[in-house]
Design an enzyme around this catalytic site. Structure first.
Site, PDB file in Angstrom:
ATOM      1  N   LYS A 126      -3.037  17.014  18.124  1.00  0.00           N
ATOM      2  CA  LYS A 126      -2.055  16.434  19.057  1.00  0.00           C
ATOM      3  C   LYS A 126      -0.874  15.858  18.282  1.00  0.00           C
ATOM      4  CE  LYS A 126      -5.514  15.269  22.562  1.00  0.00           C
ATOM      5  NZ  LYS A 126      -6.277  14.246  23.281  1.00  0.00           N
ATOM      6  N   GLN A 139      -8.469   8.435  23.123  1.00  0.00           N
ATOM      7  CA  GLN A 139      -9.297   9.637  22.988  1.00  0.00           C
ATOM      8  C   GLN A 139     -10.728   9.362  23.451  1.00  0.00           C
ATOM      9  OE1 GLN A 139      -8.030  12.594  22.169  1.00  0.00           O
ATOM     10  NE2 GLN A 139      -9.976  13.669  22.263  1.00  0.00           N
ATOM     11  N   ASP A 181      -2.398  11.220  29.988  1.00  0.00           N
ATOM     12  CA  ASP A 181      -3.638  11.969  30.206  1.00  0.00           C
ATOM     13  C   ASP A 181      -3.949  12.110  31.698  1.00  0.00           C
ATOM     14  OD1 ASP A 181      -4.951  13.016  27.989  1.00  0.00           O
ATOM     15  OD2 ASP A 181      -5.847  11.098  27.421  1.00  0.00           O
TER      16      ASP A 181
HETATM   17  N1  GUN Z   1     -11.578  14.130  25.242  1.00  0.00           N
HETATM   18  C1  GUN Z   1     -11.715  15.420  25.620  1.00  0.00           C
HETATM   19  N2  GUN Z   1     -10.589  15.852  26.213  1.00  0.00           N
HETATM   20  C2  GUN Z   1      -9.726  14.818  26.210  1.00  0.00           C
HETATM   21  C3  GUN Z   1      -8.404  14.651  26.682  1.00  0.00           C
HETATM   22  O1  GUN Z   1      -7.772  15.542  27.247  1.00  0.00           O
HETATM   23  N3  GUN Z   1      -7.849  13.424  26.483  1.00  0.00           N
HETATM   24  C4  GUN Z   1      -8.526  12.404  25.895  1.00  0.00           C
HETATM   25  N4  GUN Z   1      -7.916  11.241  25.766  1.00  0.00           N
HETATM   26  N5  GUN Z   1      -9.750  12.536  25.451  1.00  0.00           N
HETATM   27  C5  GUN Z   1     -10.343  13.728  25.612  1.00  0.00           C
END
Ligand code: GUN
Length: 281
Positions: free
Chosen positions: A49, A93, A116
């Site tokens: 990311k 996350q 998100d």
């Molecule tokens: N864990 C698995 N997928 C995601 C996501 O899209 N965002 C976040 N913050 N954690 C995750």
């Protein structure tokens, strides 16, 4: 033979466009990613990311906290970035270490910075069709289908997996786009009967190569959200690609399918949040 839905290629294309958009802005958008603990897969996702954000000109800050971090410490950090006028996107996350209450942590993020789309306010807006910020994986999948000219309107779309991150928001986006949605999960009886009805099959269950040829109708569009390691340590999806690909009309590979689209959607939403917050349309 299924045509490959090339998420990597589309993501590259969209990120070039996004970079041009960011260059036109009178400021640099800023994305903050909070990672608690040392989960190996999460570390890789967060690194990807950050790298993608920087490539398109988004300032990216990763806050890596130790796994013993208390709820109060994490909430204080979230609050600091909620109040920081330079921060446009703030994500935590997942999964979090077991002693931290995921719901409470997600609810602490300013909904305007919740790129998100996990905050209950944004989830509610999605449910009522007033989408603001929506979860990246389902959004990326809709973008991918759209790019390949695959309309879901009037089609039967079966979603396998009911997580808040993928399955539930995916069902909402499909509904909004006039699909007839079948939601399935671990307690579904005769799963193959439900998946075999699907014109569009979206699989997000986190079990390597679970969906075999027996689960798929000839000509279906198959989207694989899974990222699993098999016994040999190789990255595999939730779909048995070798078996299913000959049946499908379109299919996403793993890797280079849904994954790059998820990251692209996150970046798009960061720019969207930045523009809304800073009053640029
Ligand atoms: N864990 C698995 N997928 C995601 C996501 O899209 N965002 C976040 N913050 N954690 C995750």
């Amino acid at each position: 033979m299924g045509e490959i839905l090339d998420g990597r290629a589309l993501a590259d294309q969209l990120q070039i466009k996004l970079k041009e958009e960011v260059e036109q802005l009178p400021f640099s958008p800023k994305l903050v990613v909070i990672l608690v603990g040392d989960d190996g897969a999460s570390e890789i996702y967060v690194r990807n990311k950050k790298r993608a954000a920087e490539k398109v000109g988004i300032i990216s800050v990763v806050e890596n906290l130790p796994k013993e971090t208390s709820e109060a410490e994490l909430l204080a950090l979230i609050n600091r970035y909620n109040e920081d006028p330079e921060t446009d996107g703030l994500i935590v996350q997942l999964p979090l270490p077991a002693h931290l209450n995921e719901e409470k942590i997600i609810s602490a993020v300013d909904p305007a910075k919740d790129v998100d789309g996990f905050h209950p306010e944004n989830a509610g807006l999605l449910l009522t069709g007033k989408n603001q910020l929506v979860p990246s994986t389902p959004l990326g999948i809709m973008t991918l289908l759209n790019h390949y000219g695959i309309s879901v309107a009037g089609k039967i779309a079966t979603v396998v997996g009911r997580s808040n991150i993928v399955g539930k928001p995916m069902a909402q986006l499909l509904l909004q786009n006039d699909a007839t949605v079948i939601m399935t999960h671990s307690k579904t009886k005769n799963l193959a009967e439900m998946t075999k009805l699907a014109d569009i099959l979206i699989v997000a269950i986190g079990r390597g190569q679970f969906i075999t040829a027996d689960y798929v109708k000839e000509g279906a569009v198959v989207v694989d959200v899974g990222m699993n390691r098999n016994a040999e340590g190789k990255l595999v999806g939730d779909v048995d690609f070798k078996q299913v690909e000959p049946l499908a009309s379109f299919i996403t590979p793993v890797p280079k399918g849904v994954g790059p689209m998820t990251i692209t959607s996150l970046l798009q939403q960061t720019v969207k949040a930045a523009k809304i917050r800073r009053g640029i349309s």
